[in-house]
Structure formats: structure tokens, C-alpha cells
Motif scaffolding. Structure first.
Motif, short mmCIF file in Angstrom:
data_model
loop_
_atom_site.label_atom_id
_atom_site.label_comp_id
_atom_site.label_asym_id
_atom_site.label_seq_id
_atom_site.Cartn_x
_atom_site.Cartn_y
_atom_site.Cartn_z
N PHE A 121 0.83 -1.21 0.00
CA PHE A 121 0.00 0.00 0.00
C PHE A 121 0.86 1.26 0.00
N ASP A 122 0.21 2.33 -0.36
CA ASP A 122 0.85 3.66 -0.37
C ASP A 122 1.39 3.98 1.02
N ASP A 123 2.66 4.31 1.09
CA ASP A 123 3.21 4.67 2.40
C ASP A 123 3.36 6.18 2.54
N GLY A 124 2.77 6.89 1.63
CA GLY A 124 2.76 8.35 1.76
C GLY A 124 3.98 9.03 1.20
N SER A 125 4.97 8.25 0.78
CA SER A 125 6.20 8.90 0.35
C SER A 125 6.21 9.06 -1.15
#
Lengths: 436, 422, 593
Positions: free
Chosen positions: C552-556
Motif C-alpha cells: 500500500f501507499d506509504d505516503g512517500s
């Protein structure tokens, strides 16, 4: 002598209305309304709470959801105890505007407040006396405007202001609104009443206290604009719309005033008149609070025929085209939509219209409450909170391009002026400049 | 004289705003006719596109899963392009206050119940707290705020197998409010950094939390960290704590939802969309299968609004775009057909988290998103629907509520705008 | 000193807890076992009417006389469970005058104060009564909270040395040498572990005497002992309104019939009821037409009920009994009297007595008679004191003060708390600081929740019935998880979650009967809140599926700038789709255009 105006049916005007006019028994005492069923609509979404400007700054205020549906639902018929926090509600009615579910929040608040004042408040207390005075601004203003210059001088005196604060709990931070040297009604009589007669286009003007005593130029603008569109304008005798009385739980005072207003205005409706107000709190009161709180013959009819002035023209005239063809000298306004205007769905109309007016730059200063909410910001203990609530609006005004404020509400305009030092105009004044 | 526009969008939530923005892009003159405050205020402020299909686990890529949706799902009407268009309009409206636009992949966000959930866009304030990123986490709750119990949430996250250590603490808010003070009061005190004994709200809060830290590299709070000055509040707390600070989205009252609503309305203003709010559309006048006028109940009096094209975006059962009684489910403004089982006991499943028919209630759109009657024909030539009022998707279980609103809003708005400006 | 004789009471309803209290006060060694919560059976599923006796004044005068006597007793000993609302028997134009007169006469014969009100007077008492009603009889009906009543009885029993075991089902009756000597109970093994007994364990409890006070379930316990107890369970529906449309008990003044009573109960009104015989007290149909019947028929008395919001419906099963051979066809004709079945004289099985029939209003009198009987069997000479000694919470209940100031609570919250807690208010409400409201609909504070946990253990349903938390209009949408949170830190997160699930499911069961109109909107909001916002349906902690968090997207989107939070993102990044967004801003608008 009478400044009453009712050209087609003079008998409609009650003669010799003195200040001690008592509403007759037609509107007998029955304010103990059971609003518990209104709680059926609430589904606890808290949209009301996050809309409440008082709850943001007042730790003691539990918010409209508690004050309204929760408190009512917890009531049993004979329970008298209304929580005293109801007196911290400023009656801005933003909760009404927020509730997606039709909970009669402000009606619940008004009724609970009325009950609280009736049953739990000490009638000799400073708070009660002060609230009663503030709630009856119209009476105060009537006295004051008999000798406007003297009153202005006295009320502007800082010693008097200190006494007001110490003795009455009316903040010394604010300057009392100045009384006009000629009231609107004096002007109206002097000009000889309506200048236009029409069988089809007829409006009865509810000027309220402020346009009459303090800013007659708003009332004059209203008359001139409507007459320019060919309307016959009449100005029946009237009393305070009741707004400050609701806000202070003085429902008996409000009912007396409502009785007179309904009597003087509703009879005109069959003659083809609609009722126009220039103050959004007045139109709010006539449209919503009257039928919600009082059972007076003709009150529903009055409610259904009451409009705010600009709203009326938008619906009945091609106001937008007129404005598009007009122009005024370059000017910029920081517009604030009063809460009570928002409640009637009028919060966007001034900006929407005047954006089209050549020469005008108008900017909405955001949807925060001005914080004064009629009499709320006049109370010594509420003054700081009132200014905290207003701080967003002051900020936005200062960042706006213009340095003239604009709003429909007289007390918002006091607050705008107080917080920024700007001159404040009513939309009708700009409209007059553009069209008349 | 009625108030006249090209496109009239009825509704005030995320679907209505998207439809209005989309219609405005076509050059049409658009008016949004909103009743009261929208369900955004009750929602978390997260923008889900698609998180679950059937009984599978959370989907990492919402677009991968589209084909497996049931045939009558609104995503099939708007297609992947529609979804992407909705996201584009959203991203443009909110700018860098939201994150997630850099990837198609869902993020896993920590919820206030201590679960994690897949979402496509999240507020910037949430970004450093993703459960799909690593870094040990401290969650902070407040004594008087019963909605978020940080230690329980932390243990719950651990039980979910998150790839980091997480601990929760409950602290006292630096300023003592009555226990029923609203979250807006908490936020406001941080916004204005009110003074309290020992410093200011921000500094004392930071000190309190610092004393609880034990090597964690990020700290999460319920979403009350400021309103107008939220970024400043977060930055200062992060600065004082030396690690990033994030918010855990909450249910109502939801400041994140409130802020999103504000941003969308600002975007409408910027796009020149006119807004009339505060009163409900209750009726209409139609001729030859076209709606001419929508009637708005302006405090016991009807005010007419005219438009060439109408978009119905009044929401579902929560937003009151759908109504029901013991016998039937209806769409109250235009009387559009809403299919539903005859027996009201079939509207819901006996299991609380079961497959509820009510979750899919709504109007049935044709391929141009026009609501259709029982015969499958559109009710009106110029009426389209978007958002919660459209049926066919169990947006709650799928975690697709905002996505469906954005996609149907974008497509309905564009079609209405194109039609009106032809 | 000799050991006190021991008595085992089966059933934690009003009768069972009443007997437990009575016997414990007489100095006996009492154990009460109940398979669910206290009030789990019929007691928790009644309309909350404290009978004046008026309802039976024509058809069943002995019951009517008992009712008015006990009505007065309960007002004295259970003040904090009773609200004296008064009651009206309302006659509509189509209802017979003859019956009205008989009702009036019957009340007078039974010593029930009765006063005739004109239609106008009745509408002054209850403004929402139909405009066309003819007249009414005013009687001293009231409302009683059966939950609080049982909890108070149990608490009093415990104070006098009794042991109360909830969630302990009797799975056998122990018979030795032709005599009942005790029971075997199985402690609860359900989805939530409870504090009483070790889950899943079986315990044999021996006693000198066994009382079967299981009401509609008496036949089943009888079966375990090998005796026939011919209970005729009869179901009745009750529909709960969101608010109180009336503050007085409103009865229809006509001969027996369905849907003829509205009881104002706490914050709600309860509409009742039906009377239909069922085979099994735990398995019977609950149908929509029964709910419709309540609304449609009772709106003839109070028209606004037609459009008012209902928040749930529930069914109760009356433990009706008639001696073998009576042969009554219609359950409404079966007497409401209670029967004491001494299995020694009746079935030649000493050591056990069953009690069947009866009604909540006379529970204390029934308990007294059973206790007298048990004492006689055991040779104990002791007087009943339950009619004179107030229940815990009802002592000095007349001393009502300005509670909101004392407890820093808003006045309606303080008032409701005190109405529920009675004389325990001081002790409870000052025990926690800060003391936020947990359930806003019913004005229940944290202190009250924590107090109830002392007897509820991890059972949030027990918390609910003690406090009313989650019983308001949102049906727990906002507060269920808050209630569960109060279990921590004493219980671990898994227990908290399991208890929450139980409560949630219980709420759902009754709420389903009200899902239209406002309550369907409410339900939809609840669904969105729990399923969308909290993802409780797809909760990875509960659903047995491992998540590949790294997918999943880890925000980075910009290397390591997402601080420590994403320091591992480069290796953890499992998604090929992720764009290497190296632009300075990570806003979607920049990325997508």
C-alpha cells in the motif's frame, strides 16, 4: 399626528397605540410548548455543534445539540429544570442552517430559554433587568430619538458607559449606536407617504427599529428602489420584530409585539401587499420565529408573505439585467453575510448580484459569525467571547481589498465597524446608487 | 421571474460540488442549490475510491478491482475514465492539502476505532500516520474525549499486524474545559495557542506528550489539531516533539470533513459557481419530459429556479436524498424510481455488518446517468444523478463512497454542462 | 453455629432476584443462577407498566387487588425504579359505555382509586390524545424500570450474602435418591468471555432446596428434573418510540384486545402489545405486521404516533400457566395469577418448587409467598421484610437536591442520572473525574458506566440495561464503542472488541424492526460510521486475512522527506505502480497534470 400608513383601508391601523398596549386575550398564555417530538429528526450527526460559533470559544457552552434535541428529549412534561447554559446561546441560528435533518433547533432553544427565564431566572437580578432593557431596544430607541443629539452625547460619554457596565452589565467597550436626527418615519411623513400608487405591485415595509431610529438612509433607499420599480410602498405602524426578545427569553414581550405586527400587516395581504424587510433578522423573525413560537390569527399568512428586500426583487424583477446595465463609481466592499440571512438562504445574493455591477469589487469575508448576535455582544460578560468569535471576520475584512464593509444586519454592522473601524453599508444603499 | 442558470445542481455534498465544478469546466453557468450542511461533516474527510471487493482483504489498487464489481455498479456507467476525472477535479480543488494523488495505490489509514482502512486520498495532516508506512507510533488521546481511546486503538492496531510498534496514552488536555466542550473548542484553543499555566496550549501539550515518548518516530492525535491554523499547529507540535505529528480521522463531529467541505465551497467560488443554500428543493415543473423549474421551499413559500439541465445530488438515506416509510423508499424531489424489496425486513440483513439491501438503495442510472423509471427509460431528458442518491453500490462495505460521488459527479456535471452549452 | 440452609434459585428475572433477596434477608444461604443477564428472559422484555390493577379490574379481580397493594409497596421500596405517571383508560366513541362503567365499578370494588375525566380534562392531562375521544378513567398506573429493579434486588441479595451467577445456564437438575439436591450449570462460553465463572466450565451446585423461577422456561427446567410443567408461553410485541408522546400511561378502555396500551418509559414510550401462544419461548417469529398493528391501532388514541419515530421493537414471552385440564383456548383468557408448584406434593419429587404465571408488578408478593414456602420446607422461622426495607438506591429517595451543581453536570443530565441512581447518585457520580457523557441520547456519564461494570463484568448488555446507555435514538451509533472503551484498561483490547461486537449485534436485532423513515436514516448513518469510517466490517484484526502492508501507499512521493514514518519505504515499497514522484510538491493536482 399618526404616522401610520394604510392607504386602502384605514381601519386596519389600530389607533392610539401607546407603549402600554397590551395584546388581548386572543393570544392567551400558552408558551409551554412540547417540542419533544422535534427530537425525532435528530440523528446525532453533530453538524449543529461544529457550526456553533459560541461553542468554539466558550468552554461552558455544551452546544446546540445538547440545548436542543437532547435536552428536550430528556424532558418530562413537568420537569422545570432547563440548564442555565441556554442563556449562553447567542441565537445566531447557525445550527438551524446546519441541521441536515430538520430538527427545530432554534425553536427548541427559544422555547427552552423562555421557560428558563420564566421559571428559573430571578426577575430582580441584574442579568434579568439588563436583558430586558437590551431586548426592548425599540422602546429605548424611541425615547432616545426624541432628543437624538442629547442622547448621543450622553451615551457616548465614557462615564455613562462605565456606569452602564457596572450597574447594568452592558459592556463599556462598545459605543452606543447614534440616533439619527430624523427618524425614517419622520422622513416618510414629511415626504407625504408613498409617491407611487399601484394596484398590482404593492409592498408593505417592515423597517424595524434600527432603520427607523439609527440608519434611516437604509429605509429611504429601500423606498426609492421599490418605487423606481413601480411599487406602491406603504409603511404600517409597527413594533420590534422580536429578535432581541427571543434571544433573551422574553417571550411575553415578543408576543405582545408580534400581536401588533401581525394585526397591522396581515390585513394588508388580501389587498395584494407583500411584506418587505431590510433587516435580515426582522425578516427571519417574521418568517420563521413568529409561526414557530406564537399561535396568532394571521401569523402564518404574514410569514408566507414576508421577504427580504433584495430577495424580493430577485424573484419578482429581472434584477440581474438591471444591475448588469448599471454602473457606479469604483468601490470595493468586504461583505459579511449575517447569520440570520444565511438561514433564509440569502447569504450569497449580495455578492452574486454586485459582482455583476460595473465599478464594484465585492468580496465575501467568509462564513464565520460576526460574533455580536444582536444583544449577545453587548453583555459585559460576553463581550470578549463576542470579539473572539468575530476575530476571523475582522481578519478577513482586513485582508479584503476594500475598506468599506457591507452587510444586511444592523448589529453585524456595529460589530464590523467596532472591530475594523470601517464604514459599513447596507446592500440597498449600493443598489440605490446603481439603479435610482 | 425565476432565478435562471444553465445547470442547476441540487445538493451540497461532495458529489454536488464535483458535479458543479465539472459543469463549470464546460463554460456553463452553474448554480449549486444546497439545503443544509452536507454529510461531509459526519464523514472522516478521507476519500475512498475502492477498498474491498466481496469478502477479500483490502485492495491495494482500486483500479485493478473495478471489473469484479456487480453489473449494476455505478462505476460501470462512468468507467475508469470517469473515476480518474473525478479524482482530477478533486485534486485540483483541494491542492496540496490532500495527499495520495502521487499514486494509484491505496493507503492504509488509522481510524479512530483503531482499525486500518484503505483509502485513495487523505488530508495532509494524516499523511505521516499511515499504517502502510513504518515508524513506531505513539497515539495520544484525551481524558474527556471518549470517542478515541488511544491505548485501545494502539492495541487494536497491533492486533491488525501493523508493521511497527504502537503505543497509546491518555493525557489531560492542557486547558481544562468542562467535559462537554466541543471538539471545535479544543481545535480553537490550539489555533489561537491560548495561554495556560506553564505556557500555552501547544507548548504544554508538547511537553506532556514528550514525557510519554519512548523512541517513537511519529505521534498521532484525534483530529482536533487546529482549524484555521491547523498546519501551523502541527508544525509547532512536530517541531517541539522532534518527530512528525499526524491526525487520526474521527467520526462526527469531524473537523477534517468540515475543512473538506469548506475547501470544496471555496473551489466553487473560484470556479464562478453560484450558490444558493439553506433551503430545500421540494418540487418541480416539467413539460414534455423536461424539467423547466425546480421549486425551493424558502420558509413556507416556493421560489422557482430555472435551468436547462439539472443534476440531482441530494445524497442517500443519510443525506436525505432518499426517503422511506413503512411501505416504500422514494426519491422525494423528482419522484424517481428507487427499486427496493417489498418486505421492509428484506431491506436489511440480520447480521449487523451483513449485506444490507438498504446500502444499495438509490435511483437507477442509464448510460448518461439519467435516473430511469421502472421501464428503464429516463424519467426526464435533462435530469442526471450523482453521488449517494445513485443506487447499486454498497459504498460502505466497498469503501467507495467518495469515489462514487466524485466519479458520478464529474460525469453527470460534464454531460449536463455540455448539453446546456451546446 | 449451624450452617444456614442453602437455597439455589434458578432465573435472574424479577421473581428470581426477588426470591433471592427475600431469602437472603431471612438469613438463608442463597445462590442465584441465570443463563444470560439479569432480566434476560421475560422481565427484560416487558412494557414497564406498574399496574394499578385497573387493567384487570373487570376480567381478573383477584389480580387487580394484588396489583394495587403491590403498586403501593413498590412506590415505597423501589422509588428509584418507579415513575408515578398516573394512567388513563380512554374511551373512544366506538367503545362501549357498558364496559366503561364496568371498568369504573371494578376499580372501585378492588380498591383502586378511579376518577372519571371528561374528554377535555383528559386532553388537558395528555394534549396529544385524539380530539374525538369520549372520556377517560384516571387510575394510579405508573412506569417501572425492570432492569434497575432486578439489579437492585440482586444487589440487596448480595449485600445479605447471596451469590449471583449470571451467564450460567442450568444444564442439569441433580436428582439423588428421588430428591432434587442441586443443579449443574455451564458457565458461558459465548463470544465474549465473562467474569463470572470460568468460561466453558461445568459446575455442580448443591443446595438444600431448589427454586425454579424461570418463568416461560420453567417447563424446560422441569424436563431436566423429569417433571411436567405446562407453561403456555405467549408472545407479545412492544414497539419503542423515540420520545414520549404521553407522560401518562394510556390504556384503551375496551375489553381485551391487542395494541391497547402506551407506557411512558424513561425517555420513550412503549406501545403494546399482542398475546399469541408460541411453542418455544426462544424461537418464535417476530413479524412486521405486529409492529404495524401497534402503530396503526394505537394512533387511534394518539394520532401523532402514526408519523412518529420508532427506534426498535422487541418481543416478550409471558410465562402463562394454567392447571392441567383447564383447556383455555385463547391465551388472553388465561389467568394472570401465579402458581406455586411444589414438586413434592405434585410430582412426588421433593427438594424443588417451580413458580409460574404472575406479573412483574406483584413479583415481590410472589417472592414472599415462595420464600415462606421454602422456609416452611426448611424449617426456618423468619419473617419477610421486603415490603418494608427499601432497595439499594431507594433509601431516602425523597431527598432530591440540586444535583447538577453538585456533580458539575448539566441539569437534565444530572436529573436523569439521579432518577436512575436514586440515593446512590452521590457515591457514583463523584467517583470519576473528568466525568464526560458517554451516551448523549440517554445522558449517561462515564461514572455511571464504570459503576455498572462492577456487576456487568465485560457484558456491555448488562451495562446497557443498568444505565440505558445506547438505548436512545441513535441506538448506539455514537456510543457503543465509547462504552466498550470503558472496559479498558482493566480488560485487554480483544475482550473490549468482543464485548463491543456483542452489544452491537444486540442493538441491531431490535433496531431492524424500526428501519424506515428517520430510523432508517439513522441506521444508514450508523452503518457509514462503523463500516466506512471505522472499517469494522473489514477490520484486519478480526477478519482472518493477512495484509501485505508494504503493497500500500506509504505516503512517500519524495524520498525520505516523510520523516521517520517512511524511512523503510524504499524496501517496503511493493507496488510497481507507484510513480517515482520526485517533484517537490506531492499534491495530486501537480502529479496528475
Amino acid at each position: 399626528m399618526s404616522d401610520a400608513e394604510s392607504p386602502t383601508n384605514p381601519t386596519l391601523t389600530p389607533d392610539a397605540q401607546t407603549d402600554d398596549f397590551e395584546a388581548v386575550d386572543v393570544f392567551a398564555e400558552s408558551t409551554d410548548m412540547d417540542l419533544r417530538p422535534g427530537a425525532d429528526n435528530c440523528y446525532k450527526c453533530t453538524a449543529c455543534d461544529v457550526s456553533c460559533p459560541v461553542a468554539e470559544v466558550d468552554d461552558e457552552f455544551p452546544g446546540p445539540k445538547f440545548q436542543g434535541p437532547e435536552q428536550w428529549r430528556l424532558k418530562r412534561k413537568d420537569d422545570a429544570a432547563v440548564d442555565d447554559s441556554i442563556m449562553s446561546c447567542s441565537n445566531c441560528m447557525r445550527c438551524d442552517d446546519a441541521c441536515p435533518s430538520g430538527v427545530p433547533l432554534s425553536q427548541m432553544h427559544n422555547t427552552a430559554r423562555g421557560e428558563y427565564v420564566d421559571e428559573e431566572m430571578d426577575k430582580l437580578s441584574r442579568e434579568y433587568v439588563r436583558n430586558r432593557i437590551l431586548a426592548n431596544y425599540g422602546t429605548l430607541a424611541q425615547l432616545g430619538s426624541m432628543f437624538p443629539r442629547l442622547t448621543n452625547a450622553v451615551m457616548g460619554n465614557s462615564v455613562v458607559q462605565q456606569i452602564n457596565e457596572k450597574v447594568l452589565g452592558i459592556t463599556a467597550e462598545r459605543d452606543f449606536p447614534e440616533f439619527a436626527t430624523q427618524t425614517f418615519r419622520e422622513w416618510w411623513n414629511e415626504r407625504g407617504g408613498p409617491q407611487v400608487r399601484s394596484e398590482e405591485k404593492r409592498v408593505a415595509y417592515f423597517h424595524g427599529c434600527y432603520s427607523n431610529y439609527n440608519t434611516p438612509e437604509v429605509g429611504k433607499a429601500m423606498v426609492r428602489i421599490f418605487e423606481s420599480f413601480g411599487y406602491e410602498v406603504v409603511v404600517p405602524k409597527q413594533r420590534c420584530s422580536g429578535t432581541p426578545m427571543f434571544a433573551n427569553g422574553m417571550l411575553d414581550d415578543a408576543k405582545r409585539a408580534a400581536g401588533i405586527n401581525v394585526e397591522n400587516f396581515s390585513g394588508l395581504i388580501p389587498e395584494g401587499y407583500d411584506i418587505i424587510a431590510s433587516c435580515t433578522s426582522c425578516s427571519m423573525s417574521l418568517r420563521q420565529e413568529y409561526p414557530e413560537l406564537f399561535d396568532i390569527n394571521g401569523i402564518e399568512d404574514l410569514s408566507a408573505h414576508t421577504y427580504e428586500a433584495l430577495e424580493y426583487l430577485r424573484i419578482h424583477e429581472d434584477l440581474e439585467s438591471e444591475i448588469r446595465e448599471a454602473s457606479v463609481s469604483d468601490q470595493s466592499f468586504a461583505y459579511h453575510a449575517p447569520c440570520h440571512g444565511r438561514n433564509q438562504g440569502l447569504d450569497r445574493q449580495a455578492v452574486e448580484l454586485f459582482r455583476e455591477l460595473d465599478g464594484v469589487n465585492i468580496e465575501d469575508v467568509g462564513d464565520s459569525c460576526s460574533g455580536i448576535s444582536g444583544t449577545y455582544g453587548w453583555k459585559e460578560e460576553k463581550y470578549d467571547k463576542s470579539m473572539q468569535i468575530g476575530s476571523d471576520m475582522f481578519d478577513h475584512m482586513e485582508h479584503a481589498e476594500g475598506n468599506v464593509g457591507m452587510t444586511e444586519c444592523p448589529t453585524c454592522s456595529m460589530q464590523m465597524e467596532h472591530g475594523t473601524g470601517y464604514d459599513i453599508k447596507h446592500p440597498l444603499q449600493l443598489l440605490e446608487e446603481a439603479l435610482v | 421571474m425565476a432565478i435562471t442558470d444553465d445547470v442547476l445542481v441540487v445538493g451540497g455534498g461532495i458529489a454536488a460540488c464535483t458535479a458543479a465544478l465539472s459543469a463549470a469546466e464546460t463554460g456553463a453557468r452553474v448554480r449549486l442549490l444546497a439545503h443544509k450542511k452536507s454529510t461531509l461533516r459526519q464523514a472522516s474527510g478521507l476519500v475512498d475510491v475502492l477498498g474491498y471487493i466481496g469478502d477479500g482483504g483490502p485492495s491495494a489498487d482500486p483500479f485493478d478491482a473495478l471489473d469484479s464489481l456487480p453489473a449494476d455498479h455505478p462505476y460501470h456507467v462512468v468507467g475508469e475514465d470517469g473515476i480518474r476525472d473525478g479524482l482530477r477535479i478533486f485534486d485540483e480543488a483541494v491542492g496540496d492539502t490532500y495527499r495520495g494523488g502521487h499514486t494509484d495505490t491505496n493507503a492504509l489509514v488509522v481510524t479512530y476505532g483503531g482499525t486500518v482502512k484503505p483509502t485513495a486520498r487523505y488530508p495532509a495532516s494524516v499523511a505521516t500516520g499511515l499504517a502502510s508506512s513504518t515508524g513506531d507510533m505513539l497515539l495520544v488521546g484525551f481524558e474527556g474525549l471518549t470517542d478515541f481511546d488511544a491505548p485501545v486503538a494502539a492495541d487494536h492496531l497491533t492486533a491488525s499486524g501493523v508493521p511497527f510498534d504502537v503505543r497509546g496514552v491518555t493525557v489531560r488536555y492542557p486547558k481544562s474545559f468542562r467535559s462537554d466542550a466541543k471538539v471545535t473548542r479544543f481545535a480553537k484553543a490550539l489555533d489561537r495557542d491560548e495561554s495556560v499555566s506553564g505556557g500555552t496550549v501547544r507548548s504544554v501539550l508538547a511537553d506532556t506528550v514528550a514525557a510519554e515518548m519512548d523512541g517513537q518516530t511519529r505521534v498521532g492525535f484525534p483530529a482536533i489539531l487546529g482549524d484555521d491554523h491547523d498546519e501551523e499547529v502541527r508544525d509547532e507540535l512536530a517541531d517541539r516533539l522532534g518527530v512528525p505529528v499526524f491526525e487520526v480521522p474521527t467520526g462526527p463531529p469531524s473537523l477534517l470533513g468540515l475543512k473538506l467541505e469548506d475547501m470544496l465551497f471555496d473551489a466553487l467560488d473560484d470556479a464562478g459557481v453560484r450558490i444558493s443554500s439553506g433551503n430545500p428543493a421540494v418540487d418541480f415543473e416539467a413539460n414534455d419530459g423536461r424539467i423547466d423549474t425546480v421549486l425551493v421551499d424558502q420558509k413556507s413559500r416556493l421560489t422557482p429556479y430555472e435551468a436547462d439541465q439539472i443534476v440531482l445530488a441530494t445524497g442517500g438515506l443519510v443525506g436525505k436524498g432518499l426517503d422511506s416509510d413503512r411501505e416504500q423508499v422514494t426519491e422525494p424531489v423528482f419522484g424517481c424510481h428507487v427499486p427496493h424489496p417489498e418486505d421492509r425486513y428484506e431491506w436489511s440483513d440480520p447480521e449487523a455488518f451483513g449485506d444490507h439491501a438498504f446500502a444499495r438503495f438509490g435511483v437507477v442510472p442509464d448510460d448518461e446517468l439519467r435516473p430511469t423509471g421502472e421501464d428503464g427509460e429516463p424519467h426526464f431528458e435533462n435530469l442526471r444523478a450523482a453521488g449517494g442518491v445513485v443506487g447499486g453500490a454498497d459504498v460502505a462495505r466497498e469503501k467507495s463512497a467518495s469515489g462514487v460521488s466524485l466519479a458520478t459527479g464529474a460525469v453527470a456535471g460534464r454531460l449536463a454542462g455540455e448539453e446546456a452549452t451546446q | 453455629m449451624n450452617k444456614s440452609p442453602s437455597v439455589l434459585v434458578i432465573g435472574g428475572g424479577s421473581t428470581g432476584t426477588g426470591i433471592a433477596r427475600d431469602l437472603a434477608m431471612r438469613g438463608l444461604d442463597v445462590t442465584l443462577v441465570e443463563k444470560g443477564n439479569l432480566t434476560h428472559g421475560t422481565t427484560g422484555r416487558m412494557h414497564g407498566l406498574l399496574h394499578s390493577g385497573g387493567r384487570y379490574a373487570v376480567s381478573d379481580q383477584p389480580s387487580a387487588r394484588e396489583c394495587i397493594v403491590e403498586n403501593r409497596v413498590l412506590r415505597r421500596i423501589a422509588g428509584h425504579c418507579v415513575e408515578m405517571t398516573g394512567g388513563l383508560f380512554v374511551q373512544r366513541p366506538e367503545d362501549s359505555d357498558e364496559y366503561f362503567e364496568k371498568k369504573l365499578e371494578g376499580c372501585r370494588e378492588c380498591g383502586i382509586p378511579a376518577e372519571v375525566l371528561s374528554a377535555e380534562e383528559a386532553r388537558e392531562v395528555e394534549p396529544y390524545l385524539a380530539k374525538d375521544i369520549k372520556r377517560a378513567i384516571k387510575v394510579p398506573d405508573g412506569a417501572i424500570d425492570p432492569f434497575r429493579l432486578c439489579v437492585a434486588n440482586a444487589a440487596s441479595a448480595v449485600e445479605h450474602g447471596a451469590r449471583i451467577e449470571t451467564h450460567s445456564e442450568v444444564t442439569d437438575v441433580l436428582v439423588e435418591d428421588g430428591e432434587v439436591v442441586g443443579v449443574e450449570v455451564t458457565h458461558q462460553t459465548g463470544s465474549g468471555p465473562y467474569v463470572h465463572g470460568e468460561p466453558g466450565t461445568v459446575e455442580e451446585i448443591y443446595a438444600d432446596y431448589v427454586v425454579n423461577a424461570t418463568g416461560a422456561w420453567a417447563g424446560q427446567v422441569g424436563d431436566l428434573a423429569g417433571v411436567d410443567v405446562e407453561v403456555r408461553p405467549s408472545k407479545g410485541v412492544m414497539t419503542i418510540m423515540n420520545t414520549r408522546q404521553v407522560d401518562t400511561v394510556v390504556n384503551r378502555c375496551r375489553p381485551k384486545g391487542d395494541a391497547d396500551i402506551i407506557v411512558p418509559h424513561e425517555t420513550t414510550c412503549i406501545l403494546g402489545t399482542t398475546d399469541e401462544e408460541v411453542e418455544d419461548p426462544e424461537d418464535y417469529p417476530e413479524e412486521g405486521w405486529e409492529v404495524d398493528l401497534m402503530i396503526d391501532t394505537l394512533s387511534e388514541l394518539v394520532p401523532m404516533l402514526k408519523e412518529a419515530r420508532t427506534i426498535r421493537s422487541f418481543w416478550g414471552v409471558r410465562p402463562l400457566y394454567e392447571p392441567p385440564g383447564t383447556g383455555t383456548e385463547d391465551p388472553t383468557d388465561i389467568t394472570r395469577e401465579f402458581f406455586l408448584l411444589d414438586h413434592e406434593s405434585r410430582d412426588d419429587l421433593p427438594g424443588m418448587t417451580s413458580i409460574v404465571g404472575g406479573k412483574l408488578t406483584t413479583y415481590r408478593m410472589m417472592a414472599e409467598k415462595i420464600s415462606d414456602h421454602v422456609c416452611e420446607k426448611l424449617g426456618v422461622d423468619s419473617e419477610c421484610r421486603t415490603a418494608d426495607v427499601p432497595l439499594p438506591g431507594s433509601e431516602d429517595f425523597s431527598v432530591l437536591r440540586d444535583y447538577m451543581d453538585d456533580f458539575n453536570l448539566r441539569s437534565p443530565i444530572g436529573r436523569r442520572s439521579v432518577q436512575r441512581l436514586g440515593s446512590r447518585a452521590d457515591e457514583v457520580l463523584t467517583s470519576v473525574d473528568p466525568n464526560p457523557v458517554v451516551c448523549e441520547c440517554e445522558a449517561v456519564t462515564r461514572a455511571e458506566i464504570r459503576d455498572s461494570l462492577e456487576t456487568a463484568g465485560t457484558d456491555l448488555n448488562s451495562v446497557r440495561i443498568q444505565t440505558r446507555a445506547s438505548m436512545g435514538n441513535c441506538q448506539g451509533a455514537i456510543c457503543c464503542h465509547r462504552m466498550a472503551n470503558e472496559l479498558a484498561p482493566e480488560y485487554d483490547e480483544e475482550t473490549v472488541r468482543a464485548s463491543l461486537d456483542d452489544l452491537y449485534q444486540e442493538r441491531w436485532k431490535g433496531e431492524r424492526h424500526a428501519m424506515w423513515g428517520e430510523q432508517l436514516s439513522q441506521t444508514a448513518l450508523k452503518h457509514m460510521l462503523h463500516v466506512t469510517t471505522m472499517n469494522r466490517d473489514g477490520d484486519p484484526a478480526t477478519v482472518d486475512k493477512d495484509i501485505d502492508f508494504a503493497a500500500f501507499d506509504d505516503g512517500s512521493s519524495e524520498g525520505g522527506d516523510a520523516a521517520g514514518a517512511s524511512s523503510d519505504s524504499a524496501v517496503a515499497d511493493g507496488g510497481q505502480k507507484r510513480r517515482a514522484a520526485d517533484d517537490e510538491h506531492e499534491g495530486g493536482a501537480d502529479g496528475d497534470n
